[in-house]
Enzyme design. Structure first.
Site, mmCIF file in Angstrom:
data_model
loop_
_atom_site.group_PDB
_atom_site.id
_atom_site.type_symbol
_atom_site.label_atom_id
_atom_site.label_comp_id
_atom_site.label_asym_id
_atom_site.label_seq_id
_atom_site.Cartn_x
_atom_site.Cartn_y
_atom_site.Cartn_z
ATOM 1 N N VAL A 180 0.850 -1.202 0.097
ATOM 2 C CA VAL A 180 -0.041 -0.173 0.167
ATOM 3 C C VAL A 180 0.754 1.310 -0.038
ATOM 4 O O VAL A 180 1.883 1.161 0.745
ATOM 5 C CB VAL A 180 -0.804 -0.080 1.389
ATOM 6 C CG1 VAL A 180 -1.693 1.538 1.443
ATOM 7 C CG2 VAL A 180 -2.020 -1.080 1.047
ATOM 8 N N GLU A 212 5.285 -15.768 2.491
ATOM 9 C CA GLU A 212 6.364 -15.548 3.267
ATOM 10 C C GLU A 212 6.224 -13.932 3.665
ATOM 11 O O GLU A 212 5.908 -13.259 3.000
ATOM 12 C CB GLU A 212 7.759 -15.843 2.376
ATOM 13 C CG GLU A 212 8.017 -17.171 2.433
ATOM 14 C CD GLU A 212 7.332 -17.697 0.919
ATOM 15 O OE1 GLU A 212 6.977 -16.989 0.223
ATOM 16 O OE2 GLU A 212 7.264 -19.035 0.991
ATOM 17 N N ASN A 245 8.977 -7.788 9.769
ATOM 18 C CA ASN A 245 7.929 -6.952 9.145
ATOM 19 C C ASN A 245 6.466 -7.428 10.027
ATOM 20 O O ASN A 245 6.020 -7.866 9.837
ATOM 21 C CB ASN A 245 7.570 -7.530 7.743
ATOM 22 C CG ASN A 245 6.428 -6.502 7.092
ATOM 23 O OD1 ASN A 245 5.978 -5.711 7.410
ATOM 24 N ND2 ASN A 245 6.516 -6.459 5.815
ATOM 25 N N TYR A 270 -1.818 -10.091 8.699
ATOM 26 C CA TYR A 270 -2.166 -11.486 8.322
ATOM 27 C C TYR A 270 -2.684 -12.296 9.518
ATOM 28 O O TYR A 270 -3.613 -12.855 9.216
ATOM 29 C CB TYR A 270 -1.014 -12.292 7.821
ATOM 30 C CG TYR A 270 -0.227 -11.590 6.413
ATOM 31 C CD1 TYR A 270 -1.254 -11.188 5.243
ATOM 32 C CD2 TYR A 270 1.036 -11.325 6.187
ATOM 33 C CE1 TYR A 270 -0.524 -10.715 4.381
ATOM 34 C CE2 TYR A 270 1.552 -10.663 5.288
ATOM 35 C CZ TYR A 270 0.457 -10.266 4.337
ATOM 36 O OH TYR A 270 1.123 -9.564 3.162
HETATM 37 C C1 COA Z 1 1.790 -4.147 5.401
HETATM 38 C C2 COA Z 1 1.109 -3.091 4.746
HETATM 39 C C3 COA Z 1 0.425 -3.783 3.426
HETATM 40 C C4 COA Z 1 -0.127 -2.471 5.556
HETATM 41 O O1 COA Z 1 -1.033 -1.999 5.016
HETATM 42 P P1 COA Z 1 -2.119 -0.825 5.459
HETATM 43 O O2 COA Z 1 -2.825 -0.520 4.195
HETATM 44 O O3 COA Z 1 -1.467 0.112 6.174
HETATM 45 O O4 COA Z 1 -3.137 -1.867 6.575
HETATM 46 P P2 COA Z 1 -4.247 -1.754 7.248
HETATM 47 O O5 COA Z 1 -4.497 -0.308 7.225
HETATM 48 O O6 COA Z 1 -5.342 -2.425 6.403
HETATM 49 O O7 COA Z 1 -4.095 -2.556 8.500
HETATM 50 C C5 COA Z 1 -4.524 -3.589 8.705
HETATM 51 C C6 COA Z 1 -3.907 -4.121 9.923
HETATM 52 O O8 COA Z 1 -2.523 -4.369 9.603
HETATM 53 C C7 COA Z 1 -1.819 -4.341 10.936
HETATM 54 N N1 COA Z 1 -0.811 -3.029 10.703
HETATM 55 C C8 COA Z 1 -0.871 -2.372 9.657
HETATM 56 N N2 COA Z 1 0.161 -1.221 9.517
HETATM 57 C C9 COA Z 1 0.775 -1.593 11.027
HETATM 58 C C10 COA Z 1 1.682 -0.878 11.629
HETATM 59 N N3 COA Z 1 2.576 0.103 11.217
HETATM 60 N N4 COA Z 1 2.126 -1.410 13.064
HETATM 61 C C11 COA Z 1 1.401 -2.627 13.410
HETATM 62 N N5 COA Z 1 0.205 -3.132 12.701
HETATM 63 C C12 COA Z 1 0.128 -2.658 11.559
HETATM 64 C C13 COA Z 1 -2.947 -3.838 12.076
HETATM 65 O O9 COA Z 1 -3.274 -5.080 12.531
HETATM 66 C C14 COA Z 1 -4.011 -3.218 11.378
HETATM 67 O O10 COA Z 1 -5.168 -3.414 11.853
HETATM 68 P P3 COA Z 1 -5.694 -2.097 12.755
HETATM 69 O O11 COA Z 1 -5.717 -0.887 11.817
HETATM 70 O O12 COA Z 1 -7.148 -2.358 12.979
HETATM 71 O O13 COA Z 1 -4.814 -2.241 13.921
HETATM 72 C C15 COA Z 1 1.765 -1.768 4.279
HETATM 73 O O14 COA Z 1 2.293 -1.286 5.518
HETATM 74 C C16 COA Z 1 2.797 -1.888 3.325
HETATM 75 O O15 COA Z 1 2.592 -1.886 2.152
HETATM 76 N N6 COA Z 1 4.092 -2.226 3.636
HETATM 77 C C17 COA Z 1 5.179 -2.466 2.748
HETATM 78 C C18 COA Z 1 5.183 -3.562 1.969
HETATM 79 C C19 COA Z 1 5.026 -4.872 2.702
HETATM 80 O O16 COA Z 1 5.602 -5.020 3.726
HETATM 81 N N7 COA Z 1 3.991 -5.886 2.352
HETATM 82 C C20 COA Z 1 3.888 -6.986 2.832
HETATM 83 C C21 COA Z 1 4.616 -7.976 2.362
HETATM 84 S S1 COA Z 1 4.620 -9.926 3.110
#
Ligand code: COA
Length: 162
Positions: free
Chosen positions: A82, A114, A119, A126
């Site tokens: 995202v 994975e 992370n 997940y």
């Molecule tokens: C991981 C990622 C996809 C999450 O995207 P996002 O749109 O911010 O996530 P959401 O807003 O849908 O959050 C859903 C849940 O994820 C967890 N979460 C997301 N960001 C978090 C953070 N910075 N710290 C802790 N928990 C987090 C929480 O459980 C959250 O639920 P909540 O908001 O009710 O607490 C985003 O941080 C990203 O793109 N990271 C870089 C790419 C990456 O690492 N991808 C995963 C590869 S396996």
């Protein structure tokens, strides 16, 4: 309903299939999202019949994407990202639920992925969505200090009525 979820509703989020013309936006998000981003060539290779590429669109443009490979009856989530400015608004959760539903409809029995052990944000997402840890792949990812382990997570789909 939390304030952040109300904010995202106003962004008019919509999941759709990615197209080749989305690649410039995808690559921009990818390069900002990862220390070791996929190249354009890797993304291009994913436009195949046995892969599903999903984008999440908001009013200002593409805000994220997911890449899923279907192998026999297993789906492998290869990438979920995202845009940095759009995080913590439920977009990844929405995208993940969409791809899980599509994988179930396509006859997949489970989803594997994975994730780097460091992370915590992705792992938190997940686990909150029902994935369970089934193993560890030592040194799976490159890292600034050499290699980093990956957790292997799985979500069972068969019979879950998604
Ligand atoms: C991981 C990622 C996809 C999450 O995207 P996002 O749109 O911010 O996530 P959401 O807003 O849908 O959050 C859903 C849940 O994820 C967890 N979460 C997301 N960001 C978090 C953070 N910075 N710290 C802790 N928990 C987090 C929480 O459980 C959250 O639920 P909540 O908001 O009710 O607490 C985003 O941080 C990203 O793109 N990271 C870089 C790419 C990456 O690492 N991808 C995963 C590869 S396996």
């Amino acid at each position: 309903m939390s304030a952040s979820y109300r904010a995202v509703e106003s962004l008019n989020r919509r999941v759709r299939a990615l197209r080749g013309e989305d690649l410039p936006e995808v690559l921009e998000i990818e390069r900002r999202g990862y220390s070791f981003p996929w190249t354009e060539g890797v993304f291009r290779d994913c436009f195949r019949p046995d892969y599903r590429l999903w984008g999440i669109q908001i009013s200002t443009g593409l805000a994220g994407y997911a890449v899923v490979a279907y192998m026999a009856d297993e789906a492998h989530l290869l990438n979920l990202c995202v845009a940095t400015g759009c995080r913590r608004s439920g977009l990844a959760r929405h995208l993940l639920r969409h791809l899980v539903g599509e994988a179930a409809r396509d006859g997949m029995t489970r989803i594997l992925l994975e994730v780097r052990v460091s992370n915590c944000s992705a792992t938190g997402l997940y686990l909150a969505e029902g994935f369970v840890e089934i193993g560890l792949r030592p040194g799976y990812y490159p890292s600034s200090s050499g290699r980093e382990d990956a957790r292997v997570l799985s979500l069972q789909l068969a019979g879950c009525g998604v």
